[in-house]
Motif scaffolding. Structure first.
Motif, PDB file in Angstrom:
ATOM      1  N   PHE A   1      11.834   6.246   1.083  1.00 38.53           N
ATOM      2  CA  PHE A   1      12.306   7.300   0.175  1.00 38.53           C
ATOM      3  C   PHE A   1      13.815   7.165   0.050  1.00 38.53           C
ATOM      4  CE2 PHE A   1       8.519   9.071   2.327  1.00 38.53           C
ATOM      5  CZ  PHE A   1       7.690   9.129   1.221  1.00 38.53           C
ATOM      6  N   PRO A   2      14.315   7.030  -1.179  1.00 37.96           N
ATOM      7  CA  PRO A   2      15.746   6.757  -1.363  1.00 37.96           C
ATOM      8  C   PRO A   2      16.647   7.787  -0.681  1.00 37.96           C
ATOM      9  CG  PRO A   2      14.578   6.698  -3.481  1.00 37.96           C
ATOM     10  CD  PRO A   2      13.581   7.104  -2.439  1.00 37.96           C
ATOM     11  N   LYS A   3      16.216   9.050  -0.639  1.00 42.43           N
ATOM     12  CA  LYS A   3      17.065  10.067  -0.002  1.00 42.43           C
ATOM     13  C   LYS A   3      16.699  10.316   1.457  1.00 42.43           C
ATOM     14  CE  LYS A   3      17.953  12.367  -4.372  1.00 42.43           C
ATOM     15  NZ  LYS A   3      17.339  13.343  -5.289  1.00 42.43           N
ATOM     16  N   GLY A   4      15.860   9.469   2.024  1.00 38.13           N
ATOM     17  CA  GLY A   4      15.451   9.629   3.424  1.00 38.13           C
ATOM     18  C   GLY A   4      14.363  10.676   3.565  1.00 38.13           C
ATOM     19  N   GLY A   5      13.947  10.892   4.799  1.00 38.91           N
ATOM     20  CA  GLY A   5      12.908  11.884   5.057  1.00 38.91           C
ATOM     21  C   GLY A   5      11.557  11.241   5.311  1.00 38.91           C
ATOM     22  N   ARG A   6      10.622  12.100   5.624  1.00 34.70           N
ATOM     23  CA  ARG A   6       9.279  11.635   5.997  1.00 34.70           C
ATOM     24  C   ARG A   6       8.240  12.445   5.244  1.00 34.70           C
ATOM     25  NH1 ARG A   6       5.554  13.466  10.307  1.00 34.70           N
ATOM     26  NH2 ARG A   6       4.177  11.732  10.823  1.00 34.70           N
ATOM     27  N   VAL A   7       7.188  11.770   4.806  1.00 30.07           N
ATOM     28  CA  VAL A   7       6.019  12.459   4.251  1.00 30.07           C
ATOM     29  C   VAL A   7       4.850  12.185   5.179  1.00 30.07           C
ATOM     30  CG1 VAL A   7       4.342  12.458   2.358  1.00 30.07           C
ATOM     31  CG2 VAL A   7       6.791  12.472   1.852  1.00 30.07           C
ATOM     32  N   ASN A   8       4.159  13.243   5.571  1.00 28.75           N
ATOM     33  CA  ASN A   8       2.915  13.083   6.307  1.00 28.75           C
ATOM     34  C   ASN A   8       1.781  13.624   5.454  1.00 28.75           C
ATOM     35  OD1 ASN A   8       0.822  14.710   8.293  1.00 28.75           O
ATOM     36  ND2 ASN A   8       1.332  12.662   8.992  1.00 28.75           N
TER      37      ASN A   8
ATOM     38  N   GLY B   1       7.686   6.848   5.444  1.00 29.75           N
ATOM     39  CA  GLY B   1       9.122   7.120   5.507  1.00 29.75           C
ATOM     40  C   GLY B   1       9.644   7.094   6.925  1.00 29.75           C
ATOM     41  N   ASP B   2      10.550   8.013   7.235  1.00 27.43           N
ATOM     42  CA  ASP B   2      11.270   7.967   8.510  1.00 27.43           C
ATOM     43  C   ASP B   2      10.360   8.115   9.731  1.00 27.43           C
ATOM     44  OD1 ASP B   2      13.618   7.640   7.163  1.00 27.43           O
ATOM     45  OD2 ASP B   2      14.213   9.743   7.280  1.00 27.43           O
TER      46      ASP B   2
ATOM     47  N   ASP C   1       0.846  -1.218   0.000  1.00 30.80           N
ATOM     48  CA  ASP C   1       0.000   0.000   0.000  1.00 30.80           C
ATOM     49  C   ASP C   1       0.872   1.256   0.000  1.00 30.80           C
ATOM     50  OD1 ASP C   1      -2.261  -1.564   0.324  1.00 30.80           O
ATOM     51  OD2 ASP C   1      -2.478  -1.164   2.472  1.00 30.80           O
ATOM     52  N   GLN C   2       1.909   1.222   0.833  1.00 29.14           N
ATOM     53  CA  GLN C   2       2.782   2.404   0.953  1.00 29.14           C
ATOM     54  C   GLN C   2       3.481   2.685  -0.372  1.00 29.14           C
ATOM     55  OE1 GLN C   2       5.365   2.223   4.504  1.00 29.14           O
ATOM     56  NE2 GLN C   2       3.917   0.729   5.320  1.00 29.14           N
ATOM     57  N   ALA C   3       3.943   1.630  -1.038  1.00 31.21           N
ATOM     58  CA  ALA C   3       4.631   1.818  -2.326  1.00 31.21           C
ATOM     59  C   ALA C   3       3.671   2.401  -3.355  1.00 31.21           C
ATOM     60  CB  ALA C   3       5.222   0.485  -2.797  1.00 31.21           C
ATOM     61  N   ALA C   4       2.425   1.950  -3.342  1.00 33.38           N
ATOM     62  CA  ALA C   4       1.436   2.461  -4.310  1.00 33.38           C
ATOM     63  C   ALA C   4       1.169   3.944  -4.053  1.00 33.38           C
ATOM     64  CB  ALA C   4       0.140   1.647  -4.210  1.00 33.38           C
ATOM     65  N   ILE C   5       1.134   4.333  -2.789  1.00 35.92           N
ATOM     66  CA  ILE C   5       0.891   5.741  -2.464  1.00 35.92           C
ATOM     67  C   ILE C   5       2.086   6.600  -2.892  1.00 35.92           C
ATOM     68  CG2 ILE C   5       0.570   7.360  -0.542  1.00 35.92           C
ATOM     69  CD1 ILE C   5      -1.090   5.108   0.806  1.00 35.92           C
ATOM     70  N   VAL C   6       3.286   6.107  -2.639  1.00 28.74           N
ATOM     71  CA  VAL C   6       4.485   6.862  -3.044  1.00 28.74           C
ATOM     72  C   VAL C   6       4.471   7.075  -4.556  1.00 28.74           C
ATOM     73  CG1 VAL C   6       7.008   6.791  -3.206  1.00 28.74           C
ATOM     74  CG2 VAL C   6       5.876   6.142  -1.071  1.00 28.74           C
TER      75      VAL C   6
ATOM     76  N   LEU D   1      12.788  13.811  13.854  1.00 31.61           N
ATOM     77  CA  LEU D   1      12.786  12.588  13.039  1.00 31.61           C
ATOM     78  C   LEU D   1      13.945  11.699  13.459  1.00 31.61           C
ATOM     79  CD1 LEU D   1      12.605  13.490   9.240  1.00 31.61           C
ATOM     80  CD2 LEU D   1      10.745  13.388  10.888  1.00 31.61           C
ATOM     81  N   ARG D   2      13.806  10.424  13.151  1.00 31.17           N
ATOM     82  CA  ARG D   2      14.993   9.560  13.110  1.00 31.17           C
ATOM     83  C   ARG D   2      15.369   9.510  11.636  1.00 31.17           C
ATOM     84  NH1 ARG D   2      12.269   5.050  16.257  1.00 31.17           N
ATOM     85  NH2 ARG D   2      12.854   5.423  18.410  1.00 31.17           N
ATOM     86  N   PHE D   3      16.169  10.497  11.213  1.00 30.87           N
ATOM     87  CA  PHE D   3      16.429  10.632   9.776  1.00 30.87           C
ATOM     88  C   PHE D   3      17.152   9.392   9.252  1.00 30.87           C
ATOM     89  CE2 PHE D   3      18.564  12.061   5.947  1.00 30.87           C
ATOM     90  CZ  PHE D   3      17.505  12.655   5.279  1.00 30.87           C
ATOM     91  N   GLY D   4      16.652   8.847   8.146  1.00 33.84           N
ATOM     92  CA  GLY D   4      17.292   7.672   7.545  1.00 33.84           C
ATOM     93  C   GLY D   4      16.834   6.355   8.142  1.00 33.84           C
ATOM     94  N   SER D   5      15.793   6.381   9.016  1.00 36.68           N
ATOM     95  CA  SER D   5      15.359   5.133   9.656  1.00 36.68           C
ATOM     96  C   SER D   5      14.527   4.252   8.722  1.00 36.68           C
ATOM     97  CB  SER D   5      14.575   5.441  10.932  1.00 36.68           C
ATOM     98  OG  SER D   5      13.509   6.332  10.664  1.00 36.68           O
TER      99      SER D   5
END
Ligand code: SIN
Ligand code: FE2
Length: 201
Positions: free
Chosen positions: A187-194, A136-137, A20-25, A179-183
């Motif tokens: 997302f290949p470059k890290g980060g979080r989407v809300n 993401g993170d 589901d997450q991949a489809a949303i991305v 954030l726990r950046f890179g956790s």
């Protein structure tokens, strides 16, 4: 999936499968092409650390001149793209009443970003919940009550978690401390989407 209740915030851990997450991305890539991320400025003139854009009838914007508001146009003047069905599906699963959200706000948290404690109160009808989706993170989500300065509790939100902010939590203060950046590898470059879906008018 486990469910936590914290001060009226209903937290559904692992609500979304990795698929589901991949489809949303994937769907978000199209949205971001039509409505690129921008950095809102608070009414006091401070640029926010989080970058944003929206999908739906309205998007949430802010600048020094006009403050916080919903606008039918991206700052470029273009209308916002439609909310992808893969995202609306989450709303249908958690909100029983028959109405679609008018806005899906998309927040991107890069390394070192945060969001101060605030209430979501630019909408006309607080009987509708705000539904939040984390991708993401990991992020430390702080929850308070309807008044600033009361006690707070925090939980780590991870990719695939959904939070329903309704009822007592609808006008409660909330924010992201860090954030726990890179956790996460979503997302290949890290980060979080809300994502937050809202009924606006
Ligand atoms: C928000 O309050 O708009 C965002 C909350 C979050 O990023 O989890
Ligand atoms: Fe919020």
């Amino acid at each position: 999936m486990t469910r936590l209740d914290v001060r009226g915030f209903r937290i559904f851990k692992d609500d979304l499968s990795p698929k589901d997450q991949a489809a949303i991305v994937d769907a978000l890539r199209h949205v971001l092409r039509a409505a690129p991320l921008f950095r809102p400025v608070t009414p006091s003139g401070k640029p926010m650390s989080v970058r944003m854009t929206s999908a739906g009838k309205y998007g949430w914007v802010s600048d020094k001149k006009n403050g916080y508001r919903y606008d039918p146009q991206h700052p470029s003047g273009a209308p916002w793209p439609e909310i992808p069905n893969s995202i609306l599906d989450i709303w249908h699963r958690h909100v029983e009443r028959e109405r679609l959200p008018d806005c899906c706000l998309i927040n991107y948290y890069g390394e070192g970003t945060r969001m101060g404690l605030h209430q979501d109160k630019d909408e006309a009808d607080f009987s509708w919940p705000v539904l939040s989706v984390s991708l993401g993170d990991d992020a430390l989500f702080r929850m308070g009550g309807p008044a600033r300065g009361g006690g707070t509790e925090s939980v780590w939100l991870s990719s695939g978690d959904v939070v329903v902010m309704g009822g007592d939590a609808r006008l409660a203060y909330h924010g992201i401390d860090r954030l726990r950046f890179g956790s996460s590898r979503l997302f290949p470059k890290g980060g979080r989407v809300n994502l937050t879906m809202r009924v606006v008018d």
